[in-house]
Design an enzyme around this catalytic site. Sequence first.
Site, PDB file in Angstrom:
ATOM      1  N   PHE A 188     -67.418  -2.822  -8.316  1.00  0.00           N
ATOM      2  CA  PHE A 188     -65.987  -3.154  -8.371  1.00  0.00           C
ATOM      3  C   PHE A 188     -65.798  -4.675  -8.354  1.00  0.00           C
ATOM      4  CE2 PHE A 188     -61.576  -1.840  -6.656  1.00  0.00           C
ATOM      5  CZ  PHE A 188     -61.185  -1.364  -7.897  1.00  0.00           C
ATOM      6  N   PRO A 189     -66.375  -5.411  -9.326  1.00  0.00           N
ATOM      7  CA  PRO A 189     -66.434  -6.881  -9.248  1.00  0.00           C
ATOM      8  C   PRO A 189     -65.095  -7.589  -9.268  1.00  0.00           C
ATOM      9  CG  PRO A 189     -67.171  -6.100 -11.391  1.00  0.00           C
ATOM     10  CD  PRO A 189     -67.062  -4.888 -10.517  1.00  0.00           C
ATOM     11  N   LEU A 190     -64.036  -6.959  -9.782  1.00  0.00           N
ATOM     12  CA  LEU A 190     -62.723  -7.597  -9.753  1.00  0.00           C
ATOM     13  C   LEU A 190     -61.821  -7.026  -8.669  1.00  0.00           C
ATOM     14  CD1 LEU A 190     -61.759  -8.354 -13.451  1.00  0.00           C
ATOM     15  CD2 LEU A 190     -62.763  -9.830 -11.720  1.00  0.00           C
ATOM     16  N   GLY A 191     -62.298  -6.039  -7.957  1.00  0.00           N
ATOM     17  CA  GLY A 191     -61.671  -5.627  -6.716  1.00  0.00           C
ATOM     18  C   GLY A 191     -60.244  -5.154  -6.771  1.00  0.00           C
ATOM     19  N   GLY A 192     -59.724  -4.752  -7.931  1.00  0.00           N
ATOM     20  CA  GLY A 192     -58.372  -4.236  -8.003  1.00  0.00           C
ATOM     21  C   GLY A 192     -57.308  -5.316  -8.036  1.00  0.00           C
ATOM     22  N   TYR A 225     -72.085  11.943 -12.118  1.00  0.00           N
ATOM     23  CA  TYR A 225     -71.326  11.322 -13.203  1.00  0.00           C
ATOM     24  C   TYR A 225     -71.329  12.265 -14.403  1.00  0.00           C
ATOM     25  CZ  TYR A 225     -71.910   6.926 -10.593  1.00  0.00           C
ATOM     26  OH  TYR A 225     -71.913   5.947  -9.626  1.00  0.00           O
TER      27      TYR A 225
END
Length: 304
Positions: A215-219, A66
């Site tokens: 990625f909790p809202l998954g796109g 990162y």
Amino acid sequence: MSTSPTALPGGTWTLGDHTVTRFGYGAMQLAGPWVLGPPADRDGALAVLREAVDRGITHIDTSDAYGPRITNELIREALHPYPESLLIATKVGANRDAQGGWPTARRPADLRQQVHDNLRSLGVDTLDLVNMRMGDAQGPQPGPITEAFETLVELHRDGLIRHLGVSNVTAEQVAEARTVAPVVCVQNMYNLAHRHDDQLIEQLAVDGVAYVPYFPLGGFSPVRSAALSAVAARTGATPKSVALAWLLRRSPNVLLIPGTSKVAHLRENIVGAGLALSDQDLAELDREDRAPVVANDPSDPLRH
């Protein structure tokens, strides 16, 4: 003064021999745009790390890739010498290229170099937890994990790594890795709309292995998720708060690592993850049509 870890949403979980808060912090967003270079607000980045520890968070997720090196150097500047209660998890298996890509780097020499890079940038003699990252930027890919994982096992035996985990992996790769050495956590993309690991989470919970979703809202947006929007509206919360709270309710072995570069947003995430969801809310969310995730961009700000 730090708050009690049990005051954070979800309580605690034991990773190997280390008890950590189930609500943790992901450091990816502390680097510059596309996870490259320094942050625009260095003081703000240092402040959010100190706030995380002051709030009682004892699990921070990072990687020397990162920046590269940026987030680890910020963690060291903000928090070193580290509290005994703090576990810093890092990952190896990919490098960065000049275009901002994430080319795989899993040869034994590559992995040893990455482990030593993490040791130097974090300023430690032993890494608390190293996740072996498989797959690519599109997600897990089938294939053997043993050769790469055995290199980390050797470094563990040498005393350079305390605990081992795997990331961006298939269920088959998890099973294979566990035949080589104990695995304390699995870190994969998982959320309301992307629930391919449901059975894996349940199996790991029985065995006392943590599952760390990113990625909790998954796109998918709230517009695409009527259930998520409805529950958010009914509870007066944001969709992300509902998603985080649902993840904590999903299983006791689920550990959250939501990321942010702002102190105010960190505080909002803590409050949001503690949202009380009713049985009606949970039933409505579980009836959610699970939309396909069309991207797994590792630079997406919602990844952690």
